[in-house]
Design a protein around this motif. Structure first.
Motif, PDB file in Angstrom:
ATOM      1  N   PHE A  33     -37.974   7.096  26.547  1.00  0.00           N
ATOM      2  CA  PHE A  33     -37.467   7.593  27.826  1.00  0.00           C
ATOM      3  C   PHE A  33     -35.940   7.689  27.808  1.00  0.00           C
ATOM      4  CE2 PHE A  33     -36.480   7.226  32.401  1.00  0.00           C
ATOM      5  CZ  PHE A  33     -37.236   8.293  32.860  1.00  0.00           C
ATOM      6  N   LEU A  66     -42.993   1.915  31.997  1.00  0.00           N
ATOM      7  CA  LEU A  66     -41.540   2.024  31.918  1.00  0.00           C
ATOM      8  C   LEU A  66     -40.846   0.666  31.935  1.00  0.00           C
ATOM      9  CD1 LEU A  66     -40.584   5.148  34.018  1.00  0.00           C
ATOM     10  CD2 LEU A  66     -40.287   4.770  31.565  1.00  0.00           C
ATOM     11  N   SER A  67     -41.557  -0.375  32.346  1.00  0.00           N
ATOM     12  CA  SER A  67     -40.880  -1.669  32.388  1.00  0.00           C
ATOM     13  C   SER A  67     -41.315  -2.576  31.250  1.00  0.00           C
ATOM     14  CB  SER A  67     -41.149  -2.351  33.734  1.00  0.00           C
ATOM     15  OG  SER A  67     -42.541  -2.517  33.912  1.00  0.00           O
ATOM     16  N   ILE A  87     -39.842   2.803  26.670  1.00  0.00           N
ATOM     17  CA  ILE A  87     -38.479   2.698  27.183  1.00  0.00           C
ATOM     18  C   ILE A  87     -37.517   3.428  26.250  1.00  0.00           C
ATOM     19  CG2 ILE A  87     -36.615   1.076  27.722  1.00  0.00           C
ATOM     20  CD1 ILE A  87     -38.901  -0.970  28.429  1.00  0.00           C
TER      21      ILE A  87
END
Lengths: 334, 210
Positions: free
Chosen positions: B128, B118-119, B125
């Motif tokens: 999401f 997620l980073s 990203i």
């Protein structure tokens, strides 16, 4: 009238008629001899038990003979072989399409015997070799290796082949040979993926190794898997296997070996240089720009157990190969 | 056929049965993949197969939802309008399955892997964010929220356009060597969004000339 040049006649074609007529008896006798030899020091490669529905690839007669004489490879402790149907049914071979099932579905028509390999460049034995002749003096051995795909999945595969260094020594590279370049067959009539309008890869597929990588005892030229000949979808009849590098380095269905002074072109590196380096060593610390390389799914995975395991430096072969890259910044030379 | 569907909607029984039909049909992909998983027919890499399958069906339901308005305008299928919310919610449903199967089957809910994905992964990203957008639209899809938001409801739901573009980008970023399939989906999206641009331009010139 067609007169074949001597180099075009395969040695297997020059069989005395009397021997040819008794071939079945002789084969039986040789088989019996093979069974006796199995009791000797080098363990002979026994036939793998496969499910009845599995399609086997016996290969041409000359190869069957060599396969029967192959010696057995060491098992990797604590790691099971990936089942035959996954090894032969789930692969990337973009010459036959983009999906993992495409190679098995579309490669069955590939003509893999006879097969010519062009040897050229900085060596004293260049020429066009029949694969049979190229392999003739060498004994086959099984090597059970982990294969780590750059897409973060992996398998454990029992290859059968010849260490590349033995072949190279015979071809006598000159002092100028710093790299070896390999090229895959380019034949869109047999390889439908090479006709695709939407592909970003430039054909023919080509890959290369530094000379010390090529001479490393782990580097294998495979002609078989699971005790039989290579299926076409796995790169028959002759492919590279470099177990500490991402799978795309292990180029399939090779028709040319060239010794060069300059670093040769490598297809994926050329297509997306920021994503695929020339070295492509398995390295959990250097991610692909779009996904992590820290872990991998050991196939077959199941829904109840994704089989997600940590990726190891040089795919677990660091003890054997790390010295090749001493002093190199592996973030730069990915 | 078209006429008969419109006629079907004049009776309550007709409306009811058609609603059930369109409610059950979108469950077929789920039934198909569940059956394949049950009979261990998902190949060597079932995790990847399932995640990709749900992802593709999310995109297809998103396109179906976006096709409602053009179909109504071009073919006069007024009855289709009443199913738009259901198609939208199925988009969210498959997006949730896509995300859940990714977290479960690929990441195994390992916190370190999730945090890193997620980073550090632009395509994760982007995907999401698109999913968060779908959740917002799903929550505000009820009659109560339509009433509460008033004219802002439509403004909020214009978010579906950036969501579609992000989803397309998420898909395109996964390409390794072949862009044929992605190109096909991109063309469909181009038609769906292009229709709206053309419609909007035409209406604007009509208003100016009036």
């Amino acid at each position: 009238m067609l007169i074949k040049k001597p180099s075009d006649i395969r040695s297997s074609e020059i069989t005395p008629e009397s021997v040819y007529r008794r071939r079945r008896e002789l084969l039986k006798a040789m088989l019996a001899g093979g069974a006796l030899m199995a009791a000797g020091p080098a363990r002979a490669l026994e036939r793998y038990e496969l499910p009845d529905e599995a399609k086997r690839y016996p290969g041409p007669e000359w190869l069957q003979e060599k396969l029967r004489a192959a010696s057995k490879g060491e098992v990797i402790e604590g790691e099971d072989l990936t089942p035959y149907r996954h090894v032969t049914g789930h692969n990337n071979f973009y010459e036959f399409g983009l999906a993992k099932e495409d190679p098995k579905a579309k490669a069955q028509g590939l003509k893999t015997d006879p097969w010519k390999v062009e040897v050229s460049g900085e060596c004293s034995k260049p020429g066009s070799y029949n694969l049979e002749d190229l392999l003739k003096p060498h004994e086959l051995e099984e090597r059970i290796y982990r294969l780590r795909c750059v897409e973060a999945w992996s398998m454990v595969i029992p290859w059968v082949g010849v260490p590349l260094n033995k072949l190279i020594s015979r071809l006598e590279p000159t002092g100028n040979a710093k790299f070896v370049e390999f090229t895959t067959l380019h034949d869109p009539s047999q390889m439908p993926g090479q006709k695709s309008f939407f592909s970003t890869l430039n054909w023919p597929y080509s890959e290369g190794l530094r000379m010390d990588e090529a001479m490393h005892p782990l580097t294998l030229m495979a002609v078989g898997v699971y005790g039989d000949a290579l299926p076409p979808q796995n790169g028959a009849p002759f492919r590279l296997v470099v177990p500490w590098k991402y799978g795309f380095k292990s180029i399939k269905s090779i028709v040319s070996i060239r010794f060069t002074e300059q670093m040769p072109r490598a297809t994926w590196n050329e297509t997306a240089p920021s994503e695929y380096g020339f070295y492509a060593n398995v390295n959990p610390q250097v991610d692909h720009p779009r996904w992590s390389q820290a872990t991998e799914r050991r196939l077959p995975s199941s829904l109840f157990n994704p089989n997600q395991i940590d990726t190891r430096m040089f795919n677990g072969y660091a003890d054997q190969v790390a010295h090749l890259y001493q002093g190199m910044d592996l973030r730069k030379w990915y | 056929m078209v006429l008969s569907i419109a006629e079907l909607h004049r009776s309550k029984v007709g409306r009811r049965s058609f609603w059930w039909l369109l409610f059950l049909l979108p469950l077929l992909p789920l039934a198909y993949i569940a059956e394949a998983a049950y009979s261990l027919d998902l190949g060597a890499d079932p995790a990847q197969t399932i995640v990709t399958f749900f992802g593709i069906w999310t995109l297809r339901f998103l396109f179906l939802t976006l096709a409602v308005t053009p179909c109504r305008r071009l073919f006069g299928w007024g009855w289709l309008q009443r199913y738009r919310r259901m198609f939208g919610l199925y988009t969210l449903f498959y997006a949730c399955l896509h995300l859940l199967s990714f977290a479960t089957f690929i990441l195994g809910w390992r916190a370190d892997l999730i945090a890193r994905e997620l980073s550090e992964r632009p395509y994760i990203i982007v995907g999401f964010i698109a999913w968060l957008g779908l959740v917002a639209l799903g929550i505000t899809s009820t009659r109560g929220w339509v009433r509460r938001l008033g004219r802002h409801w439509q403004q909020l739901h214009y978010l579906v356009y950036p969501i579609a573009l992000l989803a397309m980008l998420h898909f395109a970023w996964l390409i390794r060597a072949g862009f044929g399939e992605v190109l096909g989906y991109a063309l469909v999206l181009l038609v769906l969004l292009g229709h709206r641009v053309v419609y909007w331009l035409k209406r604007r010139s009509r208003v100016q000339h009036a």
